[in-house]
Design an enzyme around this catalytic site. Sequence first.
Site, PDB file in Angstrom:
ATOM      1  N   GLU A 260      -5.523   0.646  -5.954  1.00  0.00           N
ATOM      2  CA  GLU A 260      -6.063   2.007  -5.883  1.00  0.00           C
ATOM      3  C   GLU A 260      -4.942   2.873  -5.324  1.00  0.00           C
ATOM      4  OE1 GLU A 260      -8.097   4.694  -2.929  1.00  0.00           O
ATOM      5  OE2 GLU A 260      -9.411   2.954  -3.135  1.00  0.00           O
ATOM      6  N   CYS A 297      -9.228   8.766   0.221  1.00  0.00           N
ATOM      7  CA  CYS A 297      -8.795   8.668  -1.170  1.00  0.00           C
ATOM      8  C   CYS A 297      -9.676   9.503  -2.083  1.00  0.00           C
ATOM      9  CB  CYS A 297      -8.789   7.215  -1.619  1.00  0.00           C
ATOM     10  SG  CYS A 297     -10.263   6.297  -1.142  1.00  0.00           S
TER      11      CYS A 297
END
Length: 501
Positions: A260, A297
């Site tokens: 990620e 994020c």
Amino acid sequence: MFTGQHFIAGKWVKSEETFSSTPASGPSHSFYVGRVSDVDAAAKAAEAAFETYGYSSRDVRAAFLNAIADEIDVRGEAITEIGVQETGLPVARLQGERGRTVGQLRLFATHILSGEYLDRRFDQALPDRAPLPRPDMHMMQRPIGPVAVFGASNFPLAFSTAGGDTAAALAAGCTVVVKGHPAHPGTGEIIAQAIEAAIKRCNIPAGVFSLVQGHGFEAGQALVQHPLIKAVGFTGSLAGGRALFDLCAARPEPIPFFGELGSVNPMFMMPEAVKKRAQALGKGWAASLTMGAGQFCTNPGIAVMLDNADSRAMMTAASDALSDVPAQTMLTDGIAAAYRKGVEAFTQSPTQKLVKTQSEGRQALPNLFTVTGQDWLNNPKLHEEVFGPLGLVVLTDSVEQMVELARHLEGQLTCTIHLDEGDYAACQKLFPVLERKAGRLLANGFPTGVEVSDTMVHGGPYPASTNFGATSVGTLSIRRFLRPVCYQNIPSALLPKDLTE
């Protein structure tokens, strides 16, 4: 409290070189730097343990996961204390993240006991079928082997030593080698102590889990290139993740890299929604943008809207709310420096300043800029994530330009639409585009909350993640560490127990 050592094959291990932690407050501590030999020992121990753990029952693995959760809770006060010191995150945030961490361990325990993740299938033999008979075939998912996990800077618990990647891998039946993040090595060591206690309590093979501490790139590179490692879980920067991804692909035996990497998480503010809720939307965006100093994020870094009076009212509301936000401590000195650099880059681009502040040291103040839709399209640098509380308003001249802008987005973790009933027709044009851009679509909310559940998808097309078919949050994430195996004409006595129940 700390040994500063690595935890490898059930033992605490020293090495020659050390590094010092750089806490936001409190004392610094010394930790050993992992060597290639430490990584090799951990990977070999993981392979040896897999020969037993990989074939253990779901009951055994569920009990182990629950035991890890128990042991983490026992050490709750110590984890919070060192976590606050190392990261600068507030007590409430660390306590909440610990709850999420033990919660996802227990969720995976429940998930594997149901057996649904095995995806068991059976084709009965058809010996008389013409022109060719069909054999007896069974299929189910099996663990892939030892997995490497990299701790994340912004989630010292939920995405690190015993975080989601580790929980999913252990639930699948994989063994795990964690490369600890140098931003919070003390937190990582206490979590490793909890896992050690659970290993002993459940009589699990010692090599099922290892923690290699380190500062620099040597241990991480050695880990992803080790021939016994069969997959990698990573949460971090685009540059760092891409470098490790390339190493995985260049191996003699390439392995999957589940990274990620980055996302600006755009929000599309539709005209009817902005007209009715400009003040609330502006304040809500400011709160989400600055949550945790913008170090999520899923931080919503871009708001796309029409250039009209309603949008400017929302921009004013967001600017006013951001101006009241005090400086917040960032996770590391390096992240703080990168944030200041990102703000300066926006200052030199074709943007206008709505809220411009001067951050110093490890403290961050929010910033807000605006740009026209055409200038955004012409400047790819404005599409990139700035990790921290920086927001960009993109003012478009029409709904059609909003759709065009959506087409030029890179892969995202999330895309959000704020809409009212009068916006449905316009959204019919926008939704098919955004569905191809993100792993999670939201309506009338903010993306900074990530639910740990069966339905969550925390991933998306590159560069949000390196595998658009995977998620790093939720029970579906277990699939990253499994592979299907077909058993053809295998006697029942030799089939895995999970296929004969």
